[in-house]
Design a protein around this motif. Structure first.
Motif, PDB file in Angstrom:
ATOM      1  N   HIS A 191      -2.735   8.857  17.865  1.00  0.00           N
ATOM      2  CA  HIS A 191      -3.170   7.491  18.189  1.00  0.00           C
ATOM      3  C   HIS A 191      -4.273   7.045  17.216  1.00  0.00           C
ATOM      4  N   GLN A 220      -4.868   8.172  14.180  1.00  0.00           N
ATOM      5  CA  GLN A 220      -4.290   8.000  12.840  1.00  0.00           C
ATOM      6  C   GLN A 220      -3.500   6.690  12.757  1.00  0.00           C
ATOM      7  N   THR A 221      -2.765   6.393  13.817  1.00  0.00           N
ATOM      8  CA  THR A 221      -1.981   5.158  13.863  1.00  0.00           C
ATOM      9  C   THR A 221      -2.903   3.949  13.827  1.00  0.00           C
ATOM     10  N   GLN A 222      -3.972   3.999  14.585  1.00  0.00           N
ATOM     11  CA  GLN A 222      -4.922   2.905  14.617  1.00  0.00           C
ATOM     12  C   GLN A 222      -5.575   2.722  13.242  1.00  0.00           C
ATOM     13  N   LYS A 239      -4.337   3.583  10.327  1.00  0.00           N
ATOM     14  CA  LYS A 239      -3.316   3.069   9.398  1.00  0.00           C
ATOM     15  C   LYS A 239      -3.065   1.584   9.648  1.00  0.00           C
ATOM     16  N   THR A 240      -3.040   1.173  10.911  1.00  0.00           N
ATOM     17  CA  THR A 240      -2.847  -0.240  11.261  1.00  0.00           C
ATOM     18  C   THR A 240      -3.984  -1.079  10.702  1.00  0.00           C
ATOM     19  N   GLU A 241      -5.212  -0.596  10.859  1.00  0.00           N
ATOM     20  CA  GLU A 241      -6.365  -1.327  10.319  1.00  0.00           C
ATOM     21  C   GLU A 241      -6.291  -1.416   8.793  1.00  0.00           C
ATOM     22  N   GLU A 242      -5.843  -0.346   8.166  1.00  0.00           N
ATOM     23  CA  GLU A 242      -5.684  -0.332   6.706  1.00  0.00           C
ATOM     24  C   GLU A 242      -4.651  -1.373   6.270  1.00  0.00           C
ATOM     25  N   TRP A 243      -3.539  -1.439   6.963  1.00  0.00           N
ATOM     26  CA  TRP A 243      -2.488  -2.421   6.640  1.00  0.00           C
ATOM     27  C   TRP A 243      -2.979  -3.847   6.861  1.00  0.00           C
ATOM     28  N   MET A 244      -3.713  -4.041   7.954  1.00  0.00           N
ATOM     29  CA  MET A 244      -4.226  -5.385   8.238  1.00  0.00           C
ATOM     30  C   MET A 244      -5.222  -5.819   7.164  1.00  0.00           C
ATOM     31  N   GLN A 245      -6.072  -4.899   6.717  1.00  0.00           N
ATOM     32  CA  GLN A 245      -7.028  -5.222   5.663  1.00  0.00           C
ATOM     33  C   GLN A 245      -6.285  -5.526   4.357  1.00  0.00           C
ATOM     34  N   SER A 246      -5.259  -4.764   4.082  1.00  0.00           N
ATOM     35  CA  SER A 246      -4.453  -5.003   2.883  1.00  0.00           C
ATOM     36  C   SER A 246      -3.777  -6.375   2.942  1.00  0.00           C
TER      37      SER A 246
END
Length: 83
Positions: free
Chosen positions: A12, A14-16, A18-25
């Motif tokens: 959970h 790691q998923t969170q 990664k999600t934050e990383e994608w949103m920032q990207s």
């Protein structure tokens, strides 16, 4: 805490992350796109202003040439009145 619960919590997290990383990207990409659009709009405006100036200058040159032609014809016909 059982191993399964710990693994679920780790997944959970790691998923969170990664999600934050994608949103920032995605936000960075959107920001760059907006900047490029603003630059394009500014460039278009500059081009428009340059074109308008060129057209105005060309129009004035044509008017002066036409006036010169009219004056030449009047002079040739003896109609050039200079008072």
């Amino acid at each position: 805490m059982s191993s399964a619960q710990w693994n679920a919590g780790e997944t959970h997290g790691q998923t969170q992350a990664k999600t934050e990383e994608w949103m920032q990207s995605a936000q960075n990409t959107a920001d760059r796109t907006c900047d490029k659009m603003a630059d394009s709009k500014e460039s278009a405006q500059q081009g428009k202003e340059q074109s308008a100036g060129f057209i105005q200058q060309t129009g004035e040159q044509v008017m002066h040439m036409a006036q010169g032609a009219i004056d030449g014809v009047k002079s040739t016909l003896g109609m050039n009145e200079k008072k």
